[in-house]
Enzyme design. Sequence first.
Site, PDB file in Angstrom:
ATOM      1  N   CYS A  40      41.892  43.229  46.402  1.00 47.72           N
ATOM      2  CA  CYS A  40      41.379  42.760  47.694  1.00 47.72           C
ATOM      3  C   CYS A  40      41.176  43.965  48.614  1.00 47.72           C
ATOM      4  CB  CYS A  40      42.406  41.796  48.283  1.00 47.72           C
ATOM      5  SG  CYS A  40      42.087  41.273  49.970  1.00 47.72           S
ATOM      6  N   HIS A  41      40.324  43.792  49.610  1.00 44.77           N
ATOM      7  CA  HIS A  41      40.101  44.894  50.553  1.00 44.77           C
ATOM      8  C   HIS A  41      41.403  45.284  51.271  1.00 44.77           C
ATOM      9  CE1 HIS A  41      36.746  47.129  52.625  1.00 44.77           C
ATOM     10  NE2 HIS A  41      37.853  47.596  53.162  1.00 44.77           N
ATOM     11  N   THR A  42      42.332  44.338  51.378  1.00 44.11           N
ATOM     12  CA  THR A  42      43.596  44.651  52.053  1.00 44.11           C
ATOM     13  C   THR A  42      44.422  45.654  51.241  1.00 44.11           C
ATOM     14  OG1 THR A  42      43.534  42.456  53.038  1.00 44.11           O
ATOM     15  CG2 THR A  42      45.632  43.625  53.170  1.00 44.11           C
ATOM     16  N   HIS A  62      48.269  41.801  45.519  1.00 49.23           N
ATOM     17  CA  HIS A  62      48.807  40.538  46.068  1.00 49.23           C
ATOM     18  C   HIS A  62      47.942  39.348  45.694  1.00 49.23           C
ATOM     19  CE1 HIS A  62      45.787  41.947  48.922  1.00 49.23           C
ATOM     20  NE2 HIS A  62      45.624  40.679  49.282  1.00 49.23           N
ATOM     21  N   GLU A  63      47.076  39.514  44.660  1.00 44.44           N
ATOM     22  CA  GLU A  63      46.140  38.436  44.311  1.00 44.44           C
ATOM     23  C   GLU A  63      46.259  38.158  42.810  1.00 44.44           C
ATOM     24  OE1 GLU A  63      41.950  37.939  46.383  1.00 44.44           O
ATOM     25  OE2 GLU A  63      41.659  38.979  44.481  1.00 44.44           O
ATOM     26  N   CYS A  92      58.792  28.110  52.594  1.00 46.57           N
ATOM     27  CA  CYS A  92      60.190  27.731  52.320  1.00 46.57           C
ATOM     28  C   CYS A  92      60.456  26.269  52.650  1.00 46.57           C
ATOM     29  CB  CYS A  92      61.156  28.630  53.088  1.00 46.57           C
ATOM     30  SG  CYS A  92      61.278  28.239  54.852  1.00 46.57           S
ATOM     31  N   CYS A  95      62.195  26.789  57.395  1.00 45.61           N
ATOM     32  CA  CYS A  95      62.295  27.647  58.585  1.00 45.61           C
ATOM     33  C   CYS A  95      61.596  26.951  59.766  1.00 45.61           C
ATOM     34  CB  CYS A  95      61.663  29.020  58.311  1.00 45.61           C
ATOM     35  SG  CYS A  95      59.856  28.970  58.193  1.00 45.61           S
ATOM     36  N   CYS A  98      57.758  26.684  59.200  1.00 50.09           N
ATOM     37  CA  CYS A  98      57.349  25.642  58.245  1.00 50.09           C
ATOM     38  C   CYS A  98      57.570  24.255  58.845  1.00 50.09           C
ATOM     39  CB  CYS A  98      58.128  25.763  56.936  1.00 50.09           C
ATOM     40  SG  CYS A  98      57.600  27.120  55.886  1.00 50.09           S
ATOM     41  N   CYS A 106      55.244  31.091  57.280  1.00 52.62           N
ATOM     42  CA  CYS A 106      56.679  30.962  56.980  1.00 52.62           C
ATOM     43  C   CYS A 106      57.398  32.248  57.382  1.00 52.62           C
ATOM     44  CB  CYS A 106      56.833  30.725  55.477  1.00 52.62           C
ATOM     45  SG  CYS A 106      58.531  30.695  54.882  1.00 52.62           S
ATOM     46  N   ARG A 110      59.966  37.126  56.086  1.00 47.02           N
ATOM     47  CA  ARG A 110      58.926  38.031  56.591  1.00 47.02           C
ATOM     48  C   ARG A 110      59.467  39.433  56.903  1.00 47.02           C
ATOM     49  NH1 ARG A 110      55.893  41.268  57.228  1.00 47.02           N
ATOM     50  NH2 ARG A 110      53.780  41.280  58.110  1.00 47.02           N
ATOM     51  N   CYS A 169      44.451  35.053  47.002  1.00 46.88           N
ATOM     52  CA  CYS A 169      44.091  35.557  48.335  1.00 46.88           C
ATOM     53  C   CYS A 169      42.674  35.131  48.722  1.00 46.88           C
ATOM     54  CB  CYS A 169      44.244  37.072  48.460  1.00 46.88           C
ATOM     55  SG  CYS A 169      43.866  37.620  50.159  1.00 46.88           S
ATOM     56  N   ARG A 370      34.435  40.961  43.519  1.00 49.24           N
ATOM     57  CA  ARG A 370      35.839  41.090  43.151  1.00 49.24           C
ATOM     58  C   ARG A 370      35.965  41.793  41.812  1.00 49.24           C
ATOM     59  NH1 ARG A 370      38.133  40.870  47.570  1.00 49.24           N
ATOM     60  NH2 ARG A 370      39.966  39.572  47.896  1.00 49.24           N
TER      61      ARG A 370
HETATM   62  P1  NAD Z   1      34.827  43.490  51.047  1.00 47.78           P
HETATM   63  O1  NAD Z   1      34.878  44.963  51.058  1.00 47.78           O
HETATM   64  O2  NAD Z   1      34.626  42.772  49.761  1.00 47.78           O
HETATM   65  O3  NAD Z   1      33.679  42.965  52.041  1.00 47.78           O
HETATM   66  C1  NAD Z   1      33.444  43.475  53.334  1.00 47.78           C
HETATM   67  C2  NAD Z   1      31.958  43.202  53.658  1.00 47.78           C
HETATM   68  O4  NAD Z   1      31.739  43.532  55.038  1.00 47.78           O
HETATM   69  C3  NAD Z   1      30.995  44.070  52.832  1.00 47.78           C
HETATM   70  O5  NAD Z   1      29.981  43.260  52.297  1.00 47.78           O
HETATM   71  C4  NAD Z   1      30.450  45.062  53.860  1.00 47.78           C
HETATM   72  O6  NAD Z   1      29.121  45.470  53.551  1.00 47.78           O
HETATM   73  C5  NAD Z   1      30.501  44.239  55.137  1.00 47.78           C
HETATM   74  N1  NAD Z   1      30.543  45.021  56.358  1.00 47.78           N
HETATM   75  C6  NAD Z   1      31.303  46.123  56.617  1.00 47.78           C
HETATM   76  N2  NAD Z   1      31.065  46.572  57.876  1.00 47.78           N
HETATM   77  C7  NAD Z   1      30.154  45.715  58.412  1.00 47.78           C
HETATM   78  C8  NAD Z   1      29.508  45.651  59.687  1.00 47.78           C
HETATM   79  N3  NAD Z   1      29.770  46.536  60.655  1.00 47.78           N
HETATM   80  N4  NAD Z   1      28.622  44.653  59.896  1.00 47.78           N
HETATM   81  C9  NAD Z   1      28.346  43.758  58.919  1.00 47.78           C
HETATM   82  N5  NAD Z   1      28.918  43.780  57.689  1.00 47.78           N
HETATM   83  C10 NAD Z   1      29.813  44.743  57.447  1.00 47.78           C
HETATM   84  O7  NAD Z   1      36.196  43.000  51.723  1.00 47.78           O
HETATM   85  P2  NAD Z   1      36.906  41.581  51.559  1.00 47.78           P
HETATM   86  O8  NAD Z   1      37.832  41.605  50.404  1.00 47.78           O
HETATM   87  O9  NAD Z   1      35.877  40.523  51.691  1.00 47.78           O
HETATM   88  O10 NAD Z   1      37.824  41.595  52.881  1.00 47.78           O
HETATM   89  C11 NAD Z   1      37.226  41.475  54.154  1.00 47.78           C
HETATM   90  C12 NAD Z   1      38.272  41.656  55.247  1.00 47.78           C
HETATM   91  O11 NAD Z   1      39.195  40.565  55.236  1.00 47.78           O
HETATM   92  C13 NAD Z   1      39.130  42.914  55.078  1.00 47.78           C
HETATM   93  O12 NAD Z   1      39.397  43.429  56.373  1.00 47.78           O
HETATM   94  C14 NAD Z   1      40.400  42.373  54.442  1.00 47.78           C
HETATM   95  O13 NAD Z   1      41.483  43.227  54.648  1.00 47.78           O
HETATM   96  C15 NAD Z   1      40.529  41.063  55.194  1.00 47.78           C
HETATM   97  N6  NAD Z   1      41.362  40.002  54.586  1.00 47.78           N
HETATM   98  C16 NAD Z   1      42.085  39.226  55.437  1.00 47.78           C
HETATM   99  C17 NAD Z   1      42.823  38.154  54.940  1.00 47.78           C
HETATM  100  C18 NAD Z   1      43.599  37.287  55.872  1.00 47.78           C
HETATM  101  O14 NAD Z   1      44.452  36.530  55.397  1.00 47.78           O
HETATM  102  N7  NAD Z   1      43.354  37.328  57.159  1.00 47.78           N
HETATM  103  C19 NAD Z   1      42.836  37.905  53.557  1.00 47.78           C
HETATM  104  C20 NAD Z   1      42.075  38.726  52.729  1.00 47.78           C
HETATM  105  C21 NAD Z   1      41.331  39.768  53.247  1.00 47.78           C
HETATM  106  N1  AHE Z   2      50.172  44.725  57.959  1.00 42.77           N
HETATM  107  C1  AHE Z   2      48.992  44.715  58.775  1.00 42.77           C
HETATM  108  C2  AHE Z   2      48.270  43.413  58.817  1.00 42.77           C
HETATM  109  C3  AHE Z   2      47.817  42.955  57.451  1.00 42.77           C
HETATM  110  C4  AHE Z   2      47.519  41.488  57.542  1.00 42.77           C
HETATM  111  O1  AHE Z   2      47.076  40.981  58.580  1.00 42.77           O
HETATM  112  N2  AHE Z   2      47.717  40.779  56.449  1.00 42.77           N
HETATM  113  C5  AHE Z   2      47.368  39.389  56.372  1.00 42.77           C
HETATM  114  C6  AHE Z   2      47.004  39.117  54.974  1.00 42.77           C
HETATM  115  S1  AHE Z   2      45.629  40.055  54.421  1.00 42.77           S
HETATM  116  C7  AHE Z   2      45.498  39.553  52.811  1.00 42.77           C
HETATM  117  O2  AHE Z   2      44.511  40.231  52.196  1.00 42.77           O
HETATM  118  C8  AHE Z   2      48.556  38.491  56.699  1.00 42.77           C
HETATM  119  O3  AHE Z   2      48.903  37.562  55.992  1.00 42.77           O
HETATM  120  N3  AHE Z   2      49.151  38.713  57.814  1.00 42.77           N
HETATM  121  C9  AHE Z   2      50.269  37.929  58.265  1.00 42.77           C
HETATM  122  C10 AHE Z   2      51.570  38.545  57.889  1.00 42.77           C
HETATM  123  O4  AHE Z   2      52.606  37.966  58.191  1.00 42.77           O
HETATM  124  O5  AHE Z   2      51.547  39.618  57.283  1.00 42.77           O
HETATM  125  C11 AHE Z   2      49.284  45.180  60.209  1.00 42.77           C
HETATM  126  O6  AHE Z   2      48.315  45.352  60.952  1.00 42.77           O
HETATM  127  O7  AHE Z   2      50.473  45.385  60.506  1.00 42.77           O
HETATM  128 ZN    ZN Z   3      43.968  39.882  50.192  1.00 44.87          ZN
END
Ligand code: NAD
Ligand code: AHE
Ligand code: ZN
Length: 375
Positions: A40-42, A62-63, A92, A95, A98, A106, A110, A169, A370
């Site tokens: 994942c991008h994360t 994590h995936e 859980c 908590c 939850c 949860c 954490r 994820c 992916r």
């Molecule tokens: P990815 O690299 O597969 O996709 C990112 C996309 O964004 C690409 O297609 C890229 O071309 C596009 N992009 C980048 N900059 C841009 C801009 N300025 N304008 C328009 N498009 C732009 O990444 P991903 O796996 O899809 O993850 C995306 C984001 O979500 C990451 O920041 C990742 O860490 C986050 N994420 C968050 C959660 C969550 O639970 N909140 C879960 C998973 C991933």
């Molecule tokens: N550790 C980072 C933030 C990262 C983050 O926001 N993680 C998401 C999942 S991304 C999955 O690809 C998340 O679940 N956040 C809630 C949590 O409890 O971690 C920071 O900025 O400190």
């Molecule tokens: Zn992820």
Amino acid sequence: MDVRAAIATEAGKPLEIATVQLEGPRAFEVLVETKATGICHTDEFTLSGADPEGLFPAILGHEGAGVVVEVGDGVTSVKPGDHVIPLYTPECRQCPSCLSRKTNLCTAIRATQGQGLMPDGTSRFSLDGKPLHHYMGCSTFANFTVLPEIALAKIREDAPFDKVCYIGCGVTTGIGAVINTAGVEAGAKAIVFGLGGIGLNVIQGLRLAGADMIIGVDLNPTKKEWGERFGLTHFVNPADLEGELVPYLVDMTKKGADQIGGADYTFDCTGNVSVMRDALESSHRGWGVSVIIGVAPSGAEIATRPFQLVTGRVWKGTAFGGARGRTDVPKIVDWYMDGKIEIDPMITHTMPLQDINTGFDLMHAGESIRSVVLY
Ligand code: NAD
Ligand code: AHE
Ligand code: ZN
């Protein structure tokens, strides 16, 4: 036991493949044989050094999806042989978070999870006697890993590991952001910023919810065709525009009597804070909901004029798509097995652990949706 793992030794360096030591499960813990893991991008975000919680050396990932090998004392919800998906957001069911029924976040473990440790404050992974950090409570970049029982979703045994790992994820985050966080209704207009591994799942979530207009915004022109495969109705590449992006998007959404314009729902899937602002400001005056999914680097902050919120727009965020993992993940696996959602075409590349750095290279080059490591 000896296991094979990809170690993040320090920020910005490629992962190092090595044999590391893994201790067996303690009370309320489970040893899992990882069968597949997405990248994942994360993972890239943390490896790059941009994550304020990033710790090194660590075993990222994590995936994943895998099989239970051994359970520690007190474990009752899974047994050896069960198929499972690791959960970075555990459930859980006890908590305050939850029990509130208001969040999926949860809080049971954490604090230690953020320190790269198991709930008892120690690590199960080591190399030459020195501890290695766990990551997001999962560490799926190893062919065996130990997790707390509350961080495992038990899934059906006919689901293919190499596909359903993505539910750990990306799939759940994207679809859950639409259904759980935004609560999109049929007929809605939506804009998705960033059509990667998350954004495409937001698009298929919007299709599932019956959205009428799904606009995708991405700087990579190849993402138009990708989006259209999953329900995108319009594509905008900001690099092709002469004027400003926000008024352009607002204009696209004007229809009939509604000449105010703006989308009912917008989603940031980039992690770029200026895109997050555009996403909020291209949502509809009075009721637009903008959901932040992307994670932004240490020190980054979001900004907008308060007037944007005074006039009724709502800024929300979502982690793991608001999903309660042990409850929701098995259902999403069923949706996949029943053909309600797609996963296979989004898994563009597979590789053995040995070649995991190629997966990161493909992500940097914008060539993969992916990559999945197969053990
Ligand atoms: P990815 O690299 O597969 O996709 C990112 C996309 O964004 C690409 O297609 C890229 O071309 C596009 N992009 C980048 N900059 C841009 C801009 N300025 N304008 C328009 N498009 C732009 O990444 P991903 O796996 O899809 O993850 C995306 C984001 O979500 C990451 O920041 C990742 O860490 C986050 N994420 C968050 C959660 C969550 O639970 N909140 C879960 C998973 C991933
Ligand atoms: N550790 C980072 C933030 C990262 C983050 O926001 N993680 C998401 C999942 S991304 C999955 O690809 C998340 O679940 N956040 C809630 C949590 O409890 O971690 C920071 O900025 O400190
Ligand atoms: Zn992820």
